[in-house]
Design a protein around this motif. Structure first.
Motif, PDB file in Angstrom:
ATOM      1  N   SER A   1       0.811  -1.216   0.000  1.00 51.88           N
ATOM      2  CA  SER A   1       0.000   0.000   0.000  1.00 51.88           C
ATOM      3  C   SER A   1       0.844   1.264   0.000  1.00 51.88           C
ATOM      4  N   GLY A   2       2.173   1.103   0.022  1.00 48.25           N
ATOM      5  CA  GLY A   2       3.055   2.268   0.072  1.00 48.25           C
ATOM      6  C   GLY A   2       3.506   2.608   1.468  1.00 48.25           C
ATOM      7  N   GLY A   3       3.055   1.813   2.451  1.00 54.52           N
ATOM      8  CA  GLY A   3       3.446   2.030   3.839  1.00 54.52           C
ATOM      9  C   GLY A   3       4.493   1.024   4.278  1.00 54.52           C
ATOM     10  N   TYR A   4       4.408   0.637   5.556  1.00 53.00           N
ATOM     11  CA  TYR A   4       5.451  -0.203   6.136  1.00 53.00           C
ATOM     12  C   TYR A   4       4.857  -1.228   7.104  1.00 53.00           C
ATOM     13  N   TRP A   5       5.393  -2.439   7.048  1.00 55.86           N
ATOM     14  CA  TRP A   5       5.070  -3.470   8.032  1.00 55.86           C
ATOM     15  C   TRP A   5       6.119  -3.430   9.141  1.00 55.86           C
TER      16      TRP A   5
END
Length: 384
Positions: free
Chosen positions: A281-285
């Protein structure tokens, strides 16, 4: 009856004092392996809203159970998975088959004392030429050919960097062109096998940069308390670095107008962040190595400003014993590109997923690495 009661109380108190006073005396005389510093933490965030506890991680399936030993970090080339394990191996998993492709250290392996010679591959990434870049906690940075198993040393822990030794090389992230590698040295004092000493002592270290062309190593940030997982932004204008002991994520700018500057990306997280990886999604885990429950009791928060209690604990107990008091609660959060919480996956009591160290997304699945578990877990993101 009253007389007997008084005699019992006096006898009990006398016996308790006769045991407690010598014990305290011995405790004072015992050496403590750590020199803990007070750490100031804010009250943990409430586990509410998107952080509300759930059992979504229990929907994960365990893969290759008892065939792997602590697969910490995971990458893929196509549908082929690669990981590094606690017995010093770099593993290839193709069509369900497990194959050892390389070893940086050498045997024997299996005990805490063996780790420095056995090696411990931690962070692993894929370079632009489909070679693997590996951070080994004891040996340094390596490039590994996944086809031939050939290993090439890039940065050795025997080399002093600005007068400091590398004792705990942890994670790395690589630019798309393969020119720059950003990596963490979690401690210049403690080795990986003593990570609990590092957390409890509260000492600091830094973020470094390796240039694969000039072969130069630069120190970019210092003063980080247990620098751990690292991740370049999609635009490669900054690097995120997890500061495990402080339960936060710092941001260091590597290009643009802010180059060389740093700020806070996320602070006061609901757990101790381990590795960080991009999400689709363009974020971070972000995988949490331990949780800071609120409501609830957080051992880390309780001890943070009480170094004298930490000294007492480690005078009397081993690291292995202390870790048994850490709740087996697994937590993975997804952050947006700006650091806000998008969603969280929990496994209270670690029923299915235990000791999660990394969440790696591939082809609609979240592969969960663990520094202690004998398997990899896979979570179908469409089912959560």
């Amino acid at each position: 009856s009253t007389y007997s009661s008084k005699v019992f109380r006096v006898t009990f108190l006398t016996l308790a004092a006769s045991l407690t006073v010598p014990l305290l005396g011995v405790t004072v005389l015992l050496d403590c392996p750590i020199d803990p510093q007070p750490i100031s933490l804010k009250e943990p965030p409430l586990l509410a809203g998107v952080l509300e506890p759930n059992t979504k991680l229990r929907k994960a399936e365990r893969l290759w159970q008892n065939q792997l030993v602590g697969p910490e970090s995971i990458v893929n080339i196509g549908d082929v998975l690669f990981t590094g394990t606690a017995d010093g191996k770099i593993i290839k998993i193709e069509d369900g088959e497990i194959q050892t492709i390389a070893r940086i250290g050498h045997g024997p392996c299996g005990t805490r004392e063996d780790e420095p010679t056995c090696g411990r591959p931690l962070g692993i990434r894929v370079g632009p030429n489909n070679t693997l870049f590996v951070a080994d906690a004891y040996y340094g940075l390596y490039e590994v050919n996944p086809g031939t198993g050939e290993t090439k040393m890039l940065v050795s822990t025997k080399t002093l960097i600005e007068g400091q030794k590398l004792s705990f090389v942890n994670d790395l992230t690589v630019t798309q062109d393969g020119r720059k590698i950003y990596f963490t040295d979690s401690s210049s004092k403690w080795q990986r096998r003593d990570y609990l000493f590092l957390i409890m002592e509260g000492t600091d270290d830094g973020l470094l940069e390796y240039d694969t062309v000039t072969k130069e190593v630069k120190v970019l940030m210092v003063g980080l308390r247990f620098p751990n997982g690292v991740q370049l932004s999609p635009a490669e204008d900054f690097v995120l670095v997890q500061e495990t002991t402080m339960a936060r994520i710092r941001r260091y700018y590597v290009s643009g107008l802010m180059k060389g500057g740093a700020d806070m990306f996320v602070e006061n997280m609901p757990g101790l962040p381990d590795n960080i990886r991009l999400s689709s999604s363009g974020g971070y885990w972000v995988a949490m190595s331990a949780v800071r429950p609120n409501p609830g009791f957080s051992l880390l928060d309780f001890l943070s400003e009480k170094p004298w209690i930490k000294r007492m604990i480690f005078k009397l107990l081993s690291q292995e014993t202390v870790t048994k008091f850490v709740p087996k609660y697994s937590l993975v959060v997804e952050l947006s590109e700006t650091g806000s919480y998008r969603r969280s996956f929990h496994d209270p009591n670690g029923v299915t997923v235990a000791y999660v160290s990394e969440a790696h997304e591939h082809n609609g699945y979240l592969y969960l690495g663990s520094f202690r578990s004998p398997f990899i877990c896979r979570l179908n993101l469409q089912h959560v």
